[in-house]
Write an enzyme that holds these catalytic residues in place. Structure first.
Site, PDB file in Angstrom:
ATOM      1  N   GLU A  54      -9.288  -5.289  -0.136  1.00 38.24           N
ATOM      2  CA  GLU A  54      -9.076  -6.303  -1.158  1.00 38.24           C
ATOM      3  C   GLU A  54      -8.029  -7.299  -0.706  1.00 38.24           C
ATOM      4  O   GLU A  54      -7.204  -7.014   0.169  1.00 38.24           O
ATOM      5  CB  GLU A  54      -8.630  -5.659  -2.459  1.00 38.24           C
ATOM      6  CG  GLU A  54      -7.268  -5.019  -2.347  1.00 38.24           C
ATOM      7  CD  GLU A  54      -6.870  -4.329  -3.642  1.00 38.24           C
ATOM      8  OE1 GLU A  54      -6.302  -5.017  -4.505  1.00 38.24           O
ATOM      9  OE2 GLU A  54      -7.115  -3.126  -3.784  1.00 38.24           O
TER      10      GLU A  54
ATOM     11  N   GLU B 292       0.016  -0.242   6.099  1.00 39.57           N
ATOM     12  CA  GLU B 292       1.364  -0.455   6.623  1.00 39.57           C
ATOM     13  C   GLU B 292       1.208  -1.282   7.903  1.00 39.57           C
ATOM     14  O   GLU B 292       0.711  -0.773   8.920  1.00 39.57           O
ATOM     15  CB  GLU B 292       2.036   0.900   6.885  1.00 39.57           C
ATOM     16  CG  GLU B 292       3.272   0.852   7.767  1.00 39.57           C
ATOM     17  CD  GLU B 292       4.311  -0.193   7.343  1.00 39.57           C
ATOM     18  OE1 GLU B 292       4.598  -0.314   6.131  1.00 39.57           O
ATOM     19  OE2 GLU B 292       4.814  -0.905   8.234  1.00 39.57           O
TER      20      GLU B 292
ATOM     21  N   CYS C 208      -1.674  -3.545  -5.556  1.00 37.49           N
ATOM     22  CA  CYS C 208      -1.386  -2.432  -4.667  1.00 37.49           C
ATOM     23  C   CYS C 208      -2.501  -1.395  -4.568  1.00 37.49           C
ATOM     24  O   CYS C 208      -2.288  -0.196  -4.722  1.00 37.49           O
ATOM     25  CB  CYS C 208      -0.083  -1.734  -5.065  1.00 37.49           C
ATOM     26  SG  CYS C 208       1.230  -2.877  -5.384  1.00 37.49           S
TER      27      CYS C 208
HETATM   28  N1  SAH Z   1       3.123  -0.974   3.627  1.00 26.67           N
HETATM   29  C1  SAH Z   1       3.901  -2.147   3.306  1.00 26.67           C
HETATM   30  C2  SAH Z   1       3.179  -3.083   2.360  1.00 26.67           C
HETATM   31  C3  SAH Z   1       2.934  -2.427   1.059  1.00 26.67           C
HETATM   32  S1  SAH Z   1       2.628  -3.315  -0.410  1.00 26.67           S
HETATM   33  C4  SAH Z   1       5.216  -1.693   2.684  1.00 26.67           C
HETATM   34  O1  SAH Z   1       5.373  -0.525   2.431  1.00 26.67           O
HETATM   35  O2  SAH Z   1       6.093  -2.543   2.492  1.00 26.67           O
HETATM   36  C5  SAH Z   1       3.966  -4.325  -0.774  1.00 26.67           C
HETATM   37  C6  SAH Z   1       4.996  -3.767  -1.737  1.00 26.67           C
HETATM   38  O3  SAH Z   1       4.464  -3.255  -2.945  1.00 26.67           O
HETATM   39  C7  SAH Z   1       5.822  -2.685  -1.124  1.00 26.67           C
HETATM   40  O4  SAH Z   1       7.175  -2.942  -1.366  1.00 26.67           O
HETATM   41  C8  SAH Z   1       5.373  -1.471  -1.891  1.00 26.67           C
HETATM   42  O5  SAH Z   1       6.347  -0.461  -1.865  1.00 26.67           O
HETATM   43  C9  SAH Z   1       5.139  -2.053  -3.253  1.00 26.67           C
HETATM   44  N2  SAH Z   1       4.307  -1.231  -4.136  1.00 26.67           N
HETATM   45  C10 SAH Z   1       3.332  -0.362  -3.790  1.00 26.67           C
HETATM   46  N3  SAH Z   1       2.791   0.194  -4.879  1.00 26.67           N
HETATM   47  C11 SAH Z   1       3.418  -0.352  -5.937  1.00 26.67           C
HETATM   48  C12 SAH Z   1       3.282  -0.185  -7.335  1.00 26.67           C
HETATM   49  N4  SAH Z   1       2.382   0.647  -7.854  1.00 26.67           N
HETATM   50  N5  SAH Z   1       4.075  -0.928  -8.138  1.00 26.67           N
HETATM   51  C13 SAH Z   1       4.977  -1.791  -7.615  1.00 26.67           C
HETATM   52  N6  SAH Z   1       5.136  -1.978  -6.310  1.00 26.67           N
HETATM   53  C14 SAH Z   1       4.377  -1.260  -5.471  1.00 26.67           C
END
Ligand code: SAH
Length: 350
Positions: free
Chosen positions: A88, A161, A334
């Site tokens: 997505e 990631e 996410c």
């Molecule tokens: N793998 C990368 C990109 C992930 S998504 C990372 O870990 O940074 C980007 C952001 O969204 C990250 O900070 C992640 O921790 C956050 N995130 C993931 N799931 C989430 C959720 N359910 N609610 C809020 N933020 C979330």
């Protein structure tokens, strides 16, 4: 699966075309056509060349399956890869332009407790050309071209990631910023990592001045380990050290993401601890309200507490904002959209 032509730069495509016995200007035509989001079949080159390319390369490595439009204008794109995997991507409209959030892997193996993308583990890495194609197809669907882009900013914050797929992601960053291509400036690109320190260290040496964003989500290693398994491998102090190095190398201020989780990391004391950790560093804090994932029990901190947390950081001299939540009416952020699409399709088959 055939090879992916969008994995290649202009010179590499020109070399392939020369091997076919064609003039190398065809290479530029092909590259430019691909950067407009065209399929191989639609490239403005003679048919025999198109057919020759189609023998070896995927015609459409990324295809739009479905779009969802939110009341706030945010659009989610459900995209299919040539092997049938689904990813997505989200397009958000801001005053300064349109930001596309892209995926770097199908699924994820980092196992963060709050995140939906990791629920089914890692399926596979995307190639550089697949990551790039997410932008090319959305830019085209939005009426943009390589010169007049509908996608102006990019964030690598979708599923996956990025630094767990380091080589392809770095190759993607070189392709997306390349002159003659879609040429999105590194300054308009942010990459978010859960903090894989050795890869961050390597990335600091690549000389690609994007905005580095790190998912912190805690103020001590012990707290961080509760929600992020990667914290067992890499410590906060090492993350801070490598961020400082990135700043030395690129002059780019970095960003910490901090998702506020009720009863976990969102008290006033956490705000003070976070300020203590970050004081004096050339960074910004992005406070995120948790998107509650139905498979997980974690709860979002109250909005009132998010702004109180922000107030404490600001009073302590830390630059911070609460991230605007967009598109929550179309399946949350996410990885939730892909997850719900996959589960509804498995139900169909059952
Ligand atoms: N793998 C990368 C990109 C992930 S998504 C990372 O870990 O940074 C980007 C952001 O969204 C990250 O900070 C992640 O921790 C956050 N995130 C993931 N799931 C989430 C959720 N359910 N609610 C809020 N933020 C979330």
């Amino acid at each position: 699966m055939k090879r992916i032509l969008q994995d290649l730069g202009m010179e590499e495509i020109a070399a392939i075309v020369r091997d076919f016995g064609e003039k190398s200007f065809r290479g530029r035509q092909i590259f430019e056509g691909l950067m407009q989001g065209k399929t191989i079949a639609a490239l403005p080159v003679p048919q025999p060349l198109r057919l020759r390319l189609l023998e070896e390369f995927e015609d459409e490595p990324v295809r739009i399956v479905k779009t969802f439009l939110s009341a706030d204008g945010t659009k989610k794109y459900l995209l299919a890869l040539s092997d049938g995997n689904i990813i997505e991507s989200v397009l958000m409209h801001y005053e300064y332009g349109n930001t596309q959030c892209i995926s770097t892997q199908v699924g994820c193996r980092m196992g963060c407790k709050f995140c939906a993308s990791t629920l089914g583990g890692l399926v596979r890495n995307l190639t550089a050309g697949e990551i790039l194609s997410e932008i090319l197809v959305v830019n085209r669907a939005e009426g943009g071209s390589a010169k007049r882009r509908a996608v102006t900013n990019v964030v690598l914050m979708g599923s996956g990631e990025p630094f767990d797929n380091y080589d392809e992601v770095v190759r993607f960053l070189r392709l997306v910023t390349a002159e003659g291509g879609i040429a999105i400036s590194a300054r308009n690109i942010s990459l978010s990592t859960c903090g894989i320190v050795p890869k961050m260290l390597a990335f600091a040496e690549e000389g690609i001045p994007i905005t580095l964003t790190v998912s912190l989500h805690a103020t001590t290693d012990e707290e961080r380990e509760r929600t992020m398994p990667i914290a067992r491998a890499y410590k906060i102090k090492d993350i801070l050290a490598v961020c400082a190095r990135y700043f030395d190398r690129t002059g780019r201020r970095y960003i910490f993401e901090y998702t506020l989780i009720e009863g976990e990391n969102s008290d006033d004391a956490h705000a003070m601890a976070l300020a203590g950790l970050l004081r004096g560093r050339p960074c910004h804090v992005n406070l995120i309200r948790l998107n509650e994932v139905k498979e997980r029990s974690l709860k979002a901190a109250a909005d009132r507490q998010a702004y109180r947390f922000l107030g404490i950081l600001e009073k302590q001299g830390i630059s911070a904002t609460v991230r605007r939540s967009m598109g929550s009416d179309i399946g949350g952020a996410c990885g939730q959209l892909r997850a719900s699409y996959l589960s509804s399709h498995t139900d169909d088959e059952a």
